[in-house]
Design an enzyme around this catalytic site. Sequence first.
Site, PDB file in Angstrom:
ATOM      1  N   GLU A 186      71.399  71.572  49.717  1.00  0.00           N
ATOM      2  CA  GLU A 186      70.863  71.281  48.392  1.00  0.00           C
ATOM      3  C   GLU A 186      70.767  69.787  48.111  1.00  0.00           C
ATOM      4  O   GLU A 186      70.101  69.368  47.170  1.00  0.00           O
ATOM      5  CB  GLU A 186      71.724  71.943  47.317  1.00  0.00           C
ATOM      6  CG  GLU A 186      73.105  71.357  47.152  1.00  0.00           C
ATOM      7  CD  GLU A 186      73.860  72.015  46.003  1.00  0.00           C
ATOM      8  OE1 GLU A 186      74.084  71.322  45.001  1.00  0.00           O
ATOM      9  OE2 GLU A 186      74.198  73.207  46.118  1.00  0.00           O
ATOM     10  N   GLU A 195      62.121  91.973  43.194  1.00  0.00           N
ATOM     11  CA  GLU A 195      61.932  93.168  42.361  1.00  0.00           C
ATOM     12  C   GLU A 195      60.485  93.346  41.918  1.00  0.00           C
ATOM     13  O   GLU A 195      60.108  94.417  41.428  1.00  0.00           O
ATOM     14  CB  GLU A 195      62.844  93.106  41.132  1.00  0.00           C
ATOM     15  CG  GLU A 195      64.324  93.278  41.425  1.00  0.00           C
ATOM     16  CD  GLU A 195      64.661  94.645  41.986  1.00  0.00           C
ATOM     17  OE1 GLU A 195      63.915  95.609  41.732  1.00  0.00           O
ATOM     18  OE2 GLU A 195      65.682  94.757  42.693  1.00  0.00           O
TER      19      GLU A 195
END
EC number: 4.2.1.126
Length: 301
Positions: free
Chosen positions: A115, A84
């Site tokens: 992960e 954004e």
Amino acid sequence: MERMTKLTTEDYHPDTTNLDLMSIAEIVRLMHEEDQKIPQAIAKVLPEIEQAIMAVVHALKNGGRLFYVGAGTSGRIGLLDAVECPPTFSTSPKLVQAILAGGSEAVMIAIEGAEDDLSLGRQELENQRLTNLDIVIGIAASGRTPFVKGALNYAQQMGAKTISLVSNARSTISENVDIAIEVITGPEILTGSTRLKAATAHKQILNMITTATMVKLGKVYKNLMVDVHASNFKLRERAKQIVCEVTGVSYIQAEQVLEQTNYQVKLAIVMLLTNTVLEEATALLAQSEGHVRRAVELRKL
């Protein structure tokens, strides 16, 4: 490796042991009540958030980049905030970046096991040619994700500033970072589902970090997005409205000046407020390091 059962985010919520028997109205009401705890938890770590913002501003002002590193939900939240920044503040996509365990494929599909690899976090930052000018924020609700810890360890070795954003106190990834933001939102109504309160708190904190940083970098005048990237019809219309709001000119005048500046809103505003041509306004903004208010004041001197 830290046992998951020790983590607050993995605790059973005492009020939701009958979650599967509750009505929809009861579930919604309970979730809403639990969400009220988020701003209270964030309020307790505002000093750490302020320190983090100051560190990010310093890094970006001095040629550094901001990296969010996370796995699963944490990685996606970092990505959401990073992507954004270019449309909102006209930043380069390289300035604020998100690194997800499992790469871009992990945005839509969980990449199992990614992960848990300590070395992959380091490798991802090596691929980005991390330097001591950069800053790394490791995001992990558990505070123990190996991928994130590996990235933070490498960042520390490289002399980059490091920040942890977690939802458990005294977490392992916070042990050696420069700034630890441990926002304790408590057990989730659905045990261990940290996409709920923990993730919401993290999203709000990332909003604070990038928004306040961009304000301090001159991307905002008053409370307006004067560095918006007018890449489509909606954003071009917003650009015109901002110029009209700040300068008091008509819609047509705003459009004409914006076309001269290739829809660089700050430049259009400075031209109109200082009654200068494009070249002069550009010089004023350069002198003011991109801050509209300072550019206007320079003209008055």
